[in-house]
Design a protein around this motif. Structure first.
Motif, short mmCIF file in Angstrom:
data_model
loop_
_atom_site.label_atom_id
_atom_site.label_comp_id
_atom_site.label_asym_id
_atom_site.label_seq_id
_atom_site.Cartn_x
_atom_site.Cartn_y
_atom_site.Cartn_z
N ILE A 181 38.71 9.49 7.74
CA ILE A 181 39.21 11.11 7.26
C ILE A 181 39.74 11.68 8.59
N ASP A 182 40.45 12.62 8.14
CA ASP A 182 40.78 13.86 9.28
C ASP A 182 39.82 15.02 9.03
N THR A 183 39.06 14.89 10.07
CA THR A 183 37.83 15.88 10.09
C THR A 183 38.22 17.34 10.02
N ARG A 184 39.68 17.79 10.49
CA ARG A 184 40.19 18.93 10.23
C ARG A 184 40.32 19.42 8.97
N VAL A 185 40.12 18.55 7.91
CA VAL A 185 40.50 18.97 6.53
C VAL A 185 39.57 18.41 5.48
N ASP A 186 38.73 17.71 5.94
CA ASP A 186 37.70 16.71 5.00
C ASP A 186 36.35 16.27 5.62
N SER A 187 35.65 16.26 4.72
CA SER A 187 34.11 15.85 5.26
C SER A 187 33.67 14.69 4.03
N SER A 188 33.46 13.51 4.18
CA SER A 188 32.78 12.56 3.52
C SER A 188 31.43 13.19 2.99
N ALA A 189 30.77 13.45 4.17
CA ALA A 189 29.19 13.66 4.25
C ALA A 189 29.08 14.94 3.39
N ALA A 190 29.99 15.98 3.44
CA ALA A 190 29.77 17.33 2.81
C ALA A 190 30.13 16.87 1.34
N ALA A 191 31.10 16.29 1.05
CA ALA A 191 31.27 15.77 -0.52
C ALA A 191 30.25 15.11 -1.04
N MET A 192 29.74 14.21 -0.38
CA MET A 192 28.62 13.34 -0.89
C MET A 192 27.18 14.31 -1.11
N ILE A 193 26.93 14.98 -0.30
CA ILE A 193 25.92 15.94 -0.59
C ILE A 193 26.11 16.96 -1.52
N GLY A 194 27.50 17.44 -1.78
CA GLY A 194 27.65 18.11 -3.16
C GLY A 194 27.56 17.27 -4.25
N ASP A 195 27.67 16.16 -4.21
CA ASP A 195 27.75 15.13 -5.47
C ASP A 195 26.36 14.95 -5.89
N VAL A 196 25.40 14.97 -4.67
CA VAL A 196 23.79 14.88 -4.80
C VAL A 196 23.21 16.10 -5.73
N LEU A 197 23.79 17.36 -4.89
CA LEU A 197 23.10 18.40 -5.46
C LEU A 197 23.75 18.64 -6.96
N SER A 198 24.92 18.39 -7.32
CA SER A 198 25.34 18.78 -8.74
C SER A 198 25.03 17.50 -9.79
N GLY A 199 24.44 16.51 -9.44
CA GLY A 199 24.32 15.48 -10.09
C GLY A 199 25.33 14.24 -10.50
N GLU A 200 26.27 14.36 -9.78
CA GLU A 200 27.47 13.56 -9.86
C GLU A 200 27.00 12.02 -9.51
N ILE A 201 26.19 12.06 -8.54
CA ILE A 201 25.38 10.69 -7.77
C ILE A 201 24.07 11.17 -7.87
N ASP A 202 23.20 9.84 -8.01
CA ASP A 202 21.80 10.12 -7.95
C ASP A 202 21.17 10.07 -6.61
N ALA A 203 21.90 9.64 -5.88
CA ALA A 203 21.54 9.58 -4.31
C ALA A 203 22.71 9.41 -3.42
N GLY A 204 22.58 9.56 -1.82
CA GLY A 204 23.70 9.26 -1.15
C GLY A 204 23.16 8.46 -0.08
N ILE A 205 23.96 7.79 0.85
CA ILE A 205 23.26 7.18 1.89
C ILE A 205 24.46 7.48 2.97
N LEU A 206 23.84 8.11 4.24
CA LEU A 206 24.61 8.85 5.23
C LEU A 206 24.04 8.47 6.60
N TRP A 207 24.88 8.28 7.68
CA TRP A 207 24.27 8.31 8.93
C TRP A 207 23.28 9.27 9.40
N GLY A 208 22.20 9.34 9.79
CA GLY A 208 21.03 9.95 10.08
C GLY A 208 21.50 11.45 10.46
N PRO A 209 22.33 11.68 11.53
CA PRO A 209 22.48 13.10 11.84
C PRO A 209 23.14 13.82 10.70
N MET A 210 24.05 13.26 9.97
CA MET A 210 24.73 13.72 9.04
C MET A 210 23.99 14.11 7.82
#
Length: 294
Positions: A181-210
């Motif tokens: 991704i281009d970190t200037r305009v996108d974040s897979s981590a932020a998108a995944m967390i948003g989907d966990v919060l909304s219920g779009e996904i049941d859980a997510g797997i991310l690199w520890g610091p993120m």
């Protein structure tokens, strides 16, 4: 961790790394070097850091990331001013920054990556499962847990836990997020967390610091479980140091001493950002343990 070249992408290419997390002696400014660092450094009076301008929780051009804070700590201990060479952490990051002699250190560099020479590691962490607190998946600690069957799990494509998910038959219902991704305009981590919060996904797997950073920022905070009990697939815990040029041996030695002397302060910065720190026995390091002297 969607750090393109240096983070998720680099760790995705490492088959195995030894497990370590160093302790530290009391934090003091390192003894002056006998070698002439002007041969190795762009400017011996300036700590010149290679960094991504928009890649929290690691770094940004406002100094908000934990690598920014560690750089500030090191600059103060070295009695240097601090300057950055900002460049998106995509293909060519090392070549265009450290390799081009536009800066002298990459503050976060996975051990085992041969694009630069690594210092001693200063933290160890792992990929982690992120879920809503109180949910059934909040207690899941391994990817072979039967509670994951048929669930929608977020995963960054091409990262080590994707292999573990495939081994356990979880990919058919998984939701993939892009690695490149281009970190200037996108974040897979932020998108995944948003989907966990909304219920779009049941859980997510991310690199520890993120995982730790975004889970801590969420409202309510999410549950983070480091995946350190896997018995199949690639290991999911790694140690992270700093990256320097292969020829800069005296600079590497100075950074190694500084890491050792500053470890409790470094640990505090990392824990403040929610990074799930692990010792060499996969035990979590809390504030009290991380602050102890070796």
């Amino acid at each position: 961790m969607s750090r393109s070249t240096i983070g998720w992408r680099a760790i995705a290419g490492i088959a195995g790394a030894a497990l370590w997390l160093g302790g530290a002696a009391h934090a003091q400014a390192p003894a002056p070097e006998s070698a002439d660092l002007s041969i190795e450094l762009i400017d011996p009076k300036v700590l010149r850091v290679c960094a991504d301008p928009r890649n929290l929780p690691f770094s940004n051009d406002k100094g908000d990331g934990f690598e920014n804070k560690i750089a500030e700590l090191f600059a103060a201990k070295l009695h240097k001013s601090l300057d950055y060479m900002f460049f998106p952490q995509a293909t060519g990051f090392v070549r265009m920054t450290l390799g081009a002699h536009r800066c002298d250190v990459i503050m976060g560099f996975p051990q085992g990556d041969d694009l630069a020479q690594g210092t001693n590691p200063y933290y160890r962490t792992a990929y982690a499962l992120v879920a809503k607190p109180g949910s059934e998946l909040a207690e899941v600690a391994t990817l072979d847990d039967p509670r994951l069957k048929g669930r929608h799990i977020g995963i960054v494509a091409g990262t080590p836990p994707a292999t573990n998910m495939a081994v356990n038959g979880l990919m058919a219902t998984a939701k993939p997020y892009p690695l490149m991704i281009d970190t200037r305009v996108d974040s897979s981590a932020a998108a995944m967390i948003g989907d966990v919060l909304s219920g779009e996904i049941d859980a997510g797997i991310l690199w520890g610091p993120m995982a730790g950073y975004y889970a801590k920022e969420a409202n309510p905070p999410l549950r983070v479980t480091p995946l350190v009990k896997e018995t199949m697939g690639p290991q999911l815990a790694y140690r992270i140091g700093m990256g320097v040029r292969a020829a800069d041996q005296n600079w590497k030695r100075q950074l190694n001493r500084l890491i050792q002397d500053s470890q409790p302060e470094i640990n505090k910065i990392l824990l403040d950002y929610g990074v799930p720190l692990l010792d060499d026995n996969d035990r979590p390091l809390g504030a009290e343990t991380a602050a102890k002297q070796p």
